[in-house]
Motif scaffolding. Sequence first.
Motif, PDB file in Angstrom:
ATOM      1  N   UNK A  20      -4.305   0.216  -0.020  1.00  0.00           N
ATOM      2  CA  UNK A  20      -5.079   1.286  -0.641  1.00  0.00           C
ATOM      3  C   UNK A  20      -6.546   0.944  -0.456  1.00  0.00           C
ATOM      4  N   UNK A  21      -7.305   1.861   0.122  1.00  0.00           N
ATOM      5  CA  UNK A  21      -8.724   1.642   0.366  1.00  0.00           C
ATOM      6  C   UNK A  21      -9.531   2.588  -0.510  1.00  0.00           C
ATOM      7  N   UNK A  22     -10.565   2.058  -1.136  1.00  0.00           N
ATOM      8  CA  UNK A  22     -11.476   2.847  -1.969  1.00  0.00           C
ATOM      9  C   UNK A  22     -12.899   2.463  -1.605  1.00  0.00           C
ATOM     10  N   UNK A  23     -13.836   3.356  -1.878  1.00  0.00           N
ATOM     11  CA  UNK A  23     -15.239   3.053  -1.632  1.00  0.00           C
ATOM     12  C   UNK A  23     -15.879   4.102  -0.756  1.00  0.00           C
ATOM     13  N   UNK A  24     -16.885   3.672  -0.020  1.00  0.00           N
ATOM     14  CA  UNK A  24     -17.653   4.552   0.850  1.00  0.00           C
ATOM     15  C   UNK A  24     -16.758   5.178   1.921  1.00  0.00           C
ATOM     16  N   UNK A  25     -17.067   6.395   2.304  1.00  0.00           N
ATOM     17  CA  UNK A  25     -16.316   7.122   3.322  1.00  0.00           C
ATOM     18  C   UNK A  25     -16.219   6.340   4.638  1.00  0.00           C
ATOM     19  N   UNK A  83     -12.226   5.017   8.249  1.00  0.00           N
ATOM     20  CA  UNK A  83     -12.240   4.263   9.502  1.00  0.00           C
ATOM     21  C   UNK A  83     -11.630   2.873   9.446  1.00  0.00           C
ATOM     22  N   UNK A  84     -10.896   2.555   8.388  1.00  0.00           N
ATOM     23  CA  UNK A  84     -10.269   1.244   8.278  1.00  0.00           C
ATOM     24  C   UNK A  84      -8.835   1.320   8.796  1.00  0.00           C
ATOM     25  N   UNK A  85      -8.462   0.361   9.625  1.00  0.00           N
ATOM     26  CA  UNK A  85      -7.147   0.352  10.261  1.00  0.00           C
ATOM     27  C   UNK A  85      -6.414  -0.951   9.980  1.00  0.00           C
ATOM     28  N   UNK A  86      -5.118  -0.832   9.703  1.00  0.00           N
ATOM     29  CA  UNK A  86      -4.206  -1.971   9.555  1.00  0.00           C
ATOM     30  C   UNK A  86      -3.179  -1.859  10.670  1.00  0.00           C
ATOM     31  N   UNK A  96     -20.838   8.276  16.776  1.00  0.00           N
ATOM     32  CA  UNK A  96     -21.789   9.254  16.239  1.00  0.00           C
ATOM     33  C   UNK A  96     -22.094   9.050  14.756  1.00  0.00           C
ATOM     34  N   UNK A  97     -21.730   7.890  14.206  1.00  0.00           N
ATOM     35  CA  UNK A  97     -21.964   7.615  12.784  1.00  0.00           C
ATOM     36  C   UNK A  97     -23.462   7.598  12.503  1.00  0.00           C
TER      37      UNK A  97
END
Length: 80
Positions: free
Chosen positions: A20-25, A30-33, A62-63
């Motif tokens: 489970x990921x929380x926080x900034x967009x 963009x987080x991968x496991x 393009x971030x």
Amino acid sequence: AERTLSITNVGQTAIYLEGLVAGDNLFTANLYLENRNWENYQGVFERGAVRNLSLSLRVPANYQGSGAKQGNLVFWAVAR
């Protein structure tokens, strides 16, 4: 950025694991496991299993964001 996480099931039964990921967009999008978006990761770890999981943050070309960003990754395990 990429890191390797070591997960060990030291319990007495197999487990079903999700992240489970929380926080900034930047992190939630963009987080991968194991080369899958974190929302699509799931794994079964037999009793005594040790696995190395790849964790990567894939910042799009393009971030436009800048500055410090924060995110949290929590693993949830349920006995199977």
